[in-house]
Design a protein around this motif. Structure first.
Motif, PDB file in Angstrom:
ATOM      1  N   VAL B 503      22.353  -2.845   6.691  1.00  0.00           N
ATOM      2  CA  VAL B 503      22.061  -3.533   7.964  1.00  0.00           C
ATOM      3  C   VAL B 503      20.557  -3.597   8.108  1.00  0.00           C
ATOM      4  O   VAL B 503      19.895  -2.572   7.987  1.00  0.00           O
ATOM      5  CB  VAL B 503      22.686  -2.796   9.155  1.00  0.00           C
ATOM      6  CG1 VAL B 503      22.170  -3.394  10.461  1.00  0.00           C
ATOM      7  CG2 VAL B 503      24.197  -2.879   9.103  1.00  0.00           C
ATOM      8  N   LEU B 504      20.026  -4.818   8.304  1.00  0.00           N
ATOM      9  CA  LEU B 504      18.570  -4.987   8.385  1.00  0.00           C
ATOM     10  C   LEU B 504      18.192  -5.409   9.795  1.00  0.00           C
ATOM     11  O   LEU B 504      18.772  -6.340  10.364  1.00  0.00           O
ATOM     12  CB  LEU B 504      18.123  -6.075   7.397  1.00  0.00           C
ATOM     13  CG  LEU B 504      16.651  -6.450   7.404  1.00  0.00           C
ATOM     14  CD1 LEU B 504      15.784  -5.281   6.906  1.00  0.00           C
ATOM     15  CD2 LEU B 504      16.410  -7.687   6.553  1.00  0.00           C
ATOM     16  N   VAL B 505      17.232  -4.675  10.387  1.00  0.00           N
ATOM     17  CA  VAL B 505      16.742  -5.018  11.727  1.00  0.00           C
ATOM     18  C   VAL B 505      15.283  -5.403  11.614  1.00  0.00           C
ATOM     19  O   VAL B 505      14.502  -4.641  11.046  1.00  0.00           O
ATOM     20  CB  VAL B 505      16.908  -3.846  12.706  1.00  0.00           C
ATOM     21  CG1 VAL B 505      16.371  -4.237  14.083  1.00  0.00           C
ATOM     22  CG2 VAL B 505      18.364  -3.434  12.795  1.00  0.00           C
ATOM     23  N   GLY B 506      14.877  -6.556  12.126  1.00  0.00           N
ATOM     24  CA  GLY B 506      13.489  -6.993  12.033  1.00  0.00           C
ATOM     25  C   GLY B 506      13.138  -7.980  13.122  1.00  0.00           C
ATOM     26  O   GLY B 506      14.000  -8.401  13.906  1.00  0.00           O
ATOM     27  N   ALA B 507      11.861  -8.298  13.110  1.00  0.00           N
ATOM     28  CA  ALA B 507      11.387  -9.286  14.110  1.00  0.00           C
ATOM     29  C   ALA B 507      10.708 -10.411  13.391  1.00  0.00           C
ATOM     30  O   ALA B 507      10.021 -10.194  12.394  1.00  0.00           O
ATOM     31  CB  ALA B 507      10.425  -8.627  15.076  1.00  0.00           C
ATOM     32  N   ARG B 508      10.874 -11.604  13.896  1.00  0.00           N
ATOM     33  CA  ARG B 508      10.303 -12.755  13.230  1.00  0.00           C
ATOM     34  C   ARG B 508       9.750 -13.708  14.302  1.00  0.00           C
ATOM     35  O   ARG B 508      10.420 -13.993  15.307  1.00  0.00           O
ATOM     36  CB  ARG B 508      11.405 -13.453  12.449  1.00  0.00           C
ATOM     37  CG  ARG B 508      10.915 -14.511  11.466  1.00  0.00           C
ATOM     38  CD  ARG B 508      12.120 -15.334  10.994  1.00  0.00           C
ATOM     39  NE  ARG B 508      13.054 -14.503  10.241  1.00  0.00           N
ATOM     40  CZ  ARG B 508      13.321 -14.698   8.929  1.00  0.00           C
ATOM     41  NH1 ARG B 508      12.724 -15.643   8.247  1.00  0.00           N
ATOM     42  NH2 ARG B 508      14.211 -13.937   8.329  1.00  0.00           N
ATOM     43  N   ARG B 509       8.509 -14.190  14.074  1.00  0.00           N
ATOM     44  CA  ARG B 509       7.908 -15.117  15.045  1.00  0.00           C
ATOM     45  C   ARG B 509       8.326 -16.538  14.698  1.00  0.00           C
ATOM     46  O   ARG B 509       8.231 -16.945  13.551  1.00  0.00           O
ATOM     47  CB  ARG B 509       6.376 -15.061  14.978  1.00  0.00           C
ATOM     48  CG  ARG B 509       5.783 -13.782  15.502  1.00  0.00           C
ATOM     49  CD  ARG B 509       4.318 -13.688  15.070  1.00  0.00           C
ATOM     50  NE  ARG B 509       3.819 -12.341  15.200  1.00  0.00           N
ATOM     51  CZ  ARG B 509       3.080 -11.950  16.230  1.00  0.00           C
ATOM     52  NH1 ARG B 509       2.768 -12.786  17.192  1.00  0.00           N
ATOM     53  NH2 ARG B 509       2.653 -10.711  16.285  1.00  0.00           N
ATOM     54  N   ARG B 510       8.786 -17.258  15.722  1.00  0.00           N
ATOM     55  CA  ARG B 510       9.142 -18.645  15.461  1.00  0.00           C
ATOM     56  C   ARG B 510       9.130 -19.398  16.815  1.00  0.00           C
ATOM     57  O   ARG B 510       9.765 -18.961  17.793  1.00  0.00           O
ATOM     58  CB  ARG B 510      10.541 -18.732  14.852  1.00  0.00           C
ATOM     59  CG  ARG B 510      10.926 -20.164  14.427  1.00  0.00           C
ATOM     60  CD  ARG B 510      12.057 -20.135  13.412  1.00  0.00           C
ATOM     61  NE  ARG B 510      13.232 -19.459  13.942  1.00  0.00           N
ATOM     62  CZ  ARG B 510      14.198 -20.094  14.659  1.00  0.00           C
ATOM     63  NH1 ARG B 510      14.110 -21.356  14.908  1.00  0.00           N
ATOM     64  NH2 ARG B 510      15.231 -19.416  15.079  1.00  0.00           N
ATOM     65  N   GLY B 511       8.319 -20.464  16.795  1.00  0.00           N
ATOM     66  CA  GLY B 511       8.304 -21.346  17.986  1.00  0.00           C
ATOM     67  C   GLY B 511       7.894 -20.637  19.262  1.00  0.00           C
ATOM     68  O   GLY B 511       8.522 -20.831  20.291  1.00  0.00           O
ATOM     69  N   GLY B 512       6.820 -19.786  19.175  1.00  0.00           N
ATOM     70  CA  GLY B 512       6.319 -19.127  20.387  1.00  0.00           C
ATOM     71  C   GLY B 512       7.227 -17.993  20.853  1.00  0.00           C
ATOM     72  O   GLY B 512       6.992 -17.393  21.892  1.00  0.00           O
ATOM     73  N   MET B 513       8.267 -17.723  20.082  1.00  0.00           N
ATOM     74  CA  MET B 513       9.204 -16.647  20.457  1.00  0.00           C
ATOM     75  C   MET B 513       9.186 -15.590  19.358  1.00  0.00           C
ATOM     76  O   MET B 513       8.842 -15.867  18.205  1.00  0.00           O
ATOM     77  CB  MET B 513      10.641 -17.195  20.550  1.00  0.00           C
ATOM     78  CG  MET B 513      10.809 -18.405  21.447  1.00  0.00           C
ATOM     79  SD  MET B 513      11.157 -17.909  23.116  1.00  0.00           S
ATOM     80  CE  MET B 513      12.904 -17.647  22.969  1.00  0.00           C
ATOM     81  N   LEU B 514       9.573 -14.408  19.775  1.00  0.00           N
ATOM     82  CA  LEU B 514       9.804 -13.372  18.777  1.00  0.00           C
ATOM     83  C   LEU B 514      11.305 -13.204  18.671  1.00  0.00           C
ATOM     84  O   LEU B 514      11.984 -12.931  19.666  1.00  0.00           O
ATOM     85  CB  LEU B 514       9.157 -12.042  19.201  1.00  0.00           C
ATOM     86  CG  LEU B 514       9.274 -10.973  18.119  1.00  0.00           C
ATOM     87  CD1 LEU B 514       8.276 -11.260  16.989  1.00  0.00           C
ATOM     88  CD2 LEU B 514       9.027  -9.596  18.687  1.00  0.00           C
TER      89      LEU B 514
END
Lengths: 329, 741
Positions: B503-514
């Motif tokens: 299970v992978l948990v992460g954050a990714r920036r896209r379109g002004g959102m996280l």
């Protein structure tokens, strides 16, 4: 003055708006569609002058025989019984109006009816008691006074002017005529004033006198014969016989002068007869006889027959020519 | 009635139009008529005056002629007495000239009558009589001409005498009798308009001459109304009745008056004709105005009527009806407005119907969901309860202490499961009830990820799975508590449906959102089920998948929290290969001073020893709950007084003063607060209180020493709340005075 009943009736009958309508032309508006006039004459039918002017006058006022007028003309020739008979028939029909010619006929009409209006053509209605007042006749009679007897003296005067030599004259009258007394009286008064001798010859009723009368008058030296106008209708016979005996005839009506009488002096008979039509018209349109005063003549005609004068060997003096309204021949 | 009102509008239009046309028309007509009438009358009066004067002239001329003829006779020298015949001829000539004269008398200078000519009686001449005293003689001598008063002979015929004297002293005087009937010819000859007539009266108002001779012969006296010195154009009653327009002028010579009169009807005939014409024209004008007025009013009112009818049809509900008015004016605009309004109404009505249908469908779905929820919840709740029953029964019969400890642990597990279940349901209910208000703040993501790693590393390892958390330095704006809940639920969900892998948990920036993403290598979700995985108690039934201990509430809570916070939640999945759930959170710049999210953790357990030796009052109408609560508090070292209600509590307390109140909120929060107030009043101090409510919609901000907890309350939550309240309630003095264990 006394109020006029006719006016009051009309005033009552008409509304304010209708007054103008009824005032002057109102009488005409009341005219019946047809009228029946009974004409009765004491004379014979020989003189058309006693009826024709009436007929003409009626025609002028819109009464035309065969259209809206039936005119029954009866001439009784001085026959009282016949006159009464005629009048009775008129009253029985009844006629709308009676025209009575001569005093006797008027009296008979007065006896026959008190309701049917009578227009009379008579010598002197006041003196003969037909009416009590000329201004207000008060009965169912009115009409024209011919002033027959009034001029008796005048006729004699004119005769004297033409025949200054005449000394003896005769008066021919009908005894049955109520006027005869007045005629005789007036003539006698004038004769006395003029210094003329007057003989009176009265026949029972207006009829052509026989030859014997003229022969007798001629034998008595009578120069002139005053004929009562009641003899109208027999005028030609009288004038012809008088001429034969060289007697001058004088009378009231022009018809005598035309037939050969020396002179006539009297009212204009034709004009008066015509005037009777006016009375008839007013009465037929509803006027009451009492409201129509009896009219008297104001014009008199002196007619002289020059031929007759010449035959009698008379000349016409200038004064007579001035006075004469007409000179025949 | 409505048509009556419209009718009155029609009448108003019509009357107004008529008034505008008719009033000036009538006014002008009346004015013009009046003017014409006055002019007509004035002209008539003037004409009548001229005619009367001309008539009077003719009458005077008539008498002048007589006088002239008589004057001629006076000049004739009178012959000696007895020789008058020559003179008679001259007199006869004079008489012949004057048809009206009936008698002519010639008197000599001294009044001796010498000649008398007559049309009726005998002519005479010579010495005929003395006339010197005759007024005719004397007056003629004095004035030249004499006119006698009128005399009616035989009461009927009017006569008068005219006497003329010669100019010289020795001239003769001629006296003439005049029959006045002859004046009638003159009078009748006077033309007075078409239908008028003229007549003569003397000063005594006696009628002397009139076209109708009979009036004169009857001696008519003229009424007072017609008398007077003279007038022009007087409207009065005529001699023969009926209204006439009359004028009267004096004739000086015989001293008479000439009247002219015209029946008013005749006089006004022409005027009446004109007035009738004017009247007809006015009437025609009015009729025309009426027709035009009616037509115009119709044109005005017709469209209004159609509008009215149309509005009535629309009002009755037939929104498809359209009003047809083509007048090209404001009324047409109004009709168009009506139609547009009807269109809009129709559209919104249709929308409304759609919405109602949609809502009905939604309600039906919600009802279905609720039924499903209740079915699922009751099933899921029965499972641990069933397990508890079995464990408790096993525990009773077990004598082995070790086994009893193991059984107590299993009981605690089952209770934990129940508690978690209730917590989920509670959260869901609070979310659905809108009872949760997000508390947004700026926070760093990393601490959040750290906690995920800390919380789930062990459970993952227990399942033989690898949990990898990718660090992030991003900062976001969100509610830390609920964002953490989303993340935990997603991770929990991922672990539950993954049998092997990671299970992978992460954050990714896209379109002004996280985007916080949780990847797994689990069973995946078939496309047909993707919508439904967010429904309560829905669990993907993958082949061979474990139903496990999942409640089926996690993703529902995630979805609702996402909606509440405004964070989009997405899911990507390949059945058999794995899924990716992600939530989009708005990025913010880093804030160095921000509070670390870890300190906001709400359910920090309070120190346990705070509770010991405190007197706690428990009020609960439910005996079992009351006893369980009292037992638990007693186990925690508290002195407990339990009561079913406030009066019993008062009685049970006696003189004791409780230090903490635990009250069941049974009859609403207000009643509970009132009870707290009553007890505080009794103790004369602000006793802290824990209110326990079964109604999740009741919210109360913790203040003034009062805290609201929702059932079911985990024992640890109750203990924490009680400890915290007692801790804050104790003043330093009290704290000092309180003996410590």
């Amino acid at each position: 003055m006394a109020p006029m009943p006719l006016r009051i009736n009309r005033r009552r009958a008409c509304t304010a708006l209708g007054m103008a309508l009824a005032s002057s032309s109102g009488l005409r508006a009341q005219a019946p569609e047809r009228a029946h006039i009974g004409f009765v004459s004491w004379f014979t039918s020989a003189d058309p002058g006693q009826l024709e002017p009436l007929r003409e006058g009626l025609r002028e006022l819109g009464w035309v025989e065969g259209r809206n007028l039936r005119l029954d003309a009866q001439f009784t020739g001085g026959d009282l019984a016949r006159t009464r008979e005629v009048l009775t028939a008129f009253v029985r029909q009844p006629v709308d109006l009676i025209v009575a010619r001569a005093t006797n006929a008027a009296h008979a009409a007065k006896e026959a009816t008190a309701t049917i209006p009578v227009v009379m053509l008579v010598s002197d209605p006041l003196a003969t008691g037909l009416v009590r007042s000329l201004a207000r006749p008060e009965a169912n009679l009115t009409g024209l006074s011919l002033q027959g007897p009034d001029l008796a003296g005048k006729r004699l005067e004119y005769l004297r002017a033409l025949m200054p030599a005449v000394r003896r004259v005769a008066f021919l009258g009908a005894a049955s005529d109520p006027n005869v007394a007045n005629f005789v009286r007036e003539t006698q008064a004038a004769a006395a004033g003029l210094g003329v001798e007057l003989q009176t010859r009265l026949l029972p009723r207006p009829q052509a006198p026989d030859e014997g009368l003229f022969r007798e008058l001629a034998a008595q030296g009578v120069g002139a014969l005053l004929v009562q106008p009641i003899y109208t209708g027999h005028h030609e016979t009288i004038v012809a016989q008088a001429r034969r005996h060289r007697i001058a005839v004088i009378s009231n009506y022009e018809v005598f002068a035309r037939a050969g009488a020396l002179l006539t002096y009297g009212p204009d008979d034709a004009a008066l007869t015509r005037r009777a039509a006016w009375f008839a018209d007013r009465l037929l349109r509803g006027a009451r006889p009492g409201d129509l005063p009896v009219e008297q003549p104001s014009r008199f005609r002196l007619v002289i027959n020059r031929a007759t004068a010449r035959a009698l060997g008379l000349s016409l003096p200038p004064e007579m020519l001035v006075h004469a309204d007409q000179v025949i021949g | 009635m409505t048509s009556w009102r419209v009718g009155s509008l029609f009448r108003k239009y019509l009357l107004a139009f008529l008034a505008v046309v008719a009033v000036p028309l009538l006014a002008y007509g009346a004015l013009a008529s009046w003017q014409q009438f006055r002019e007509h009358r004035a002209t008539l009066a003037e004409l009548q005056r001229l005619q009367a004067e001309a008539g009077a002239q003719r009458i005077a001329q008539f008498f002048d002629e007589i006088a002239l003829q008589l004057a001629w006779a006076t000049h004739l020298p009178l012959p000696a007495e007895g020789a008058e015949d020559a003179h008679r001829l001259d007199a006869a000539r004079v008489l012949r000239q004057l048809p009206a004269v009936t008698d002519l008398v010639v008197a000599d200078a001294v009044g001796q009558e010498r000649v008398h000519l007559s049309r009726v009686s005998l002519n005479r001449s010579g010495r005929l009589g003395d006339r010197s005293a005759d007024p005719a003689f004397t007056a003629a001598r004095r004035y030249g001409v004499y006119y006698s008063p009128v005399e009616f002979r035989r009461d009927s015929e009017p006569y008068m005498r005219i006497a003329v004297a010669g100019r010289r002293r020795d001239d003769a005087v001629v006296i003439a009798e005049v029959n006045l009937k002859h004046v009638r010819e003159v009078i009748s000859g006077i033309r007075v308009q078409p239908k008028g007539l003229a007549w003569l009266t003397d000063r005594q108002r006696r009628l002397i001459a009139h076209p109708d001779m009979s009036l004169v012969l009857r001696n008519t006296r003229v009424p007072d109304a017609l008398a007077g010195e003279g007038y022009v154009g007087r409207v009065t009653e005529g001699l023969q009745g009926g209204p006439v327009i009359a004028s009267r002028v004096a004739i000086t010579e015989p001293g008479w008056f000439l009247h002219v009169e015209l029946p008013r009807r005749e006089a006004d005939a022409a005027l009446h004709a004109t007035l009738w014409r004017a009247g007809w024209i006015t009437l025609l004008g009015l009729a025309l105005a009426l027709v035009v007025g009616v037509a115009l009013s119709r044109r005005m009112v017709g469209p209004i009527r159609r509008l009215h009818a149309g509005a009535e049809v629309l009002g009755a509900g037939d929104l498809r009806h359209r009003i047809d008015i083509r007048t090209g004016d404001e009324l047409q605009d109004l009709g168009a407005q009506f139609n547009a309004m009807a269109e809009r109404l129709q559209a919104s009505y249709e929308r409304l119907e759609q919405k109602v249908a949609e809502r009905t469908r939604q309600l039906a779905e919600a009802n279905d969901a609720k039924s499903r929820f209740i079915a699922a919840a009751s099933h899921d709740l029965r499972q641990p309860l069933h397990a508890l029953h079995l464990l408790v029964a096993q525990w009773r019969g077990e004598t082995d202490p070790e086994e009893r400890v193991r059984l107590a642990g299993a009981v605690a597990d089952a209770l934990g499961h129940l508690d978690a279940l209730f917590g989920g349901i509670l959260d869901l209910t609070r979310l659905d009830a809108g009872a949760i208000a997000p508390n947004r703040t700026v926070l760093a993501v990393q601490p959040l990820l750290d906690r995920v790693a800390a919380t789930w590393a062990t459970p993952a390892a227990d399942r033989g799975l690898r949990l990898r958390v990718v660090p992030s330095r991003a900062w976001v704006c969100s509610d830390p508590q609920w964002l953490a809940r989303i993340l935990h639920n997603l991770v929990s969900n991922a672990l539950r449906y993954t049998r092997r892998g990671r299970v992978l948990v992460g954050a990714r920036r896209r379109g002004g959102m996280l985007w916080l993403e949780v990847h797994d290598t689990g069973v995946g979700i078939p496309p047909a089920e993707r919508e439904r995985i967010f429904q309560e108690f829905y669990r993907v039934r993958a082949a061979g998948g474990s139903q496990g201990e999942g409640l089926g509430l996690g993703l529902s809570i995630v979805e609702r929290l996402g909606n509440l916070l405004g964070h989009p939640v997405e899911v990507l999945s390949q059945p058999g290969r794995g899924s990716c759930f992600r939530v989009g959170v708005p990025l913010t710049p880093p804030v160095p001073d921000a509070t670390p999210p870890g300190e906001l953790e709400p359910d920090l357990p309070a120190p346990a020893d705070k509770l010991a030796h405190h007197l706690v009052l428990v009020v609960d109408a439910d005996a079992r709950v009351r006893e369980a609560t009292a037992g638990l508090l007693d186990q925690w070292g508290c002195s407990v007084v339990a009561a079913a209600g406030l009066p019993q509590a008062m009685q049970a307390l006696g003189s004791l003063e409780p230090e903490l109140l635990v009250l069941d909120v049974a009859d609403g929060v207000d009643a509970a607060l009132a009870d707290v107030q009553a007890l505080r009043h009794r103790c004369s101090r602000e006793v802290p209180a824990v209110l326990v409510s079964g109604d999740v919609t009741i919210q109360l901000v913790a203040r003034n020493g009062i805290v609201l907890l929702h059932k079911p309350v985990a024992p640890m939550s109750l203990r924490a709340a009680c400890s915290r309240l007692l801790d804050t309630a104790l003043t330093p003095e009290e704290a000092a005075a309180t003996p410590t264990a």
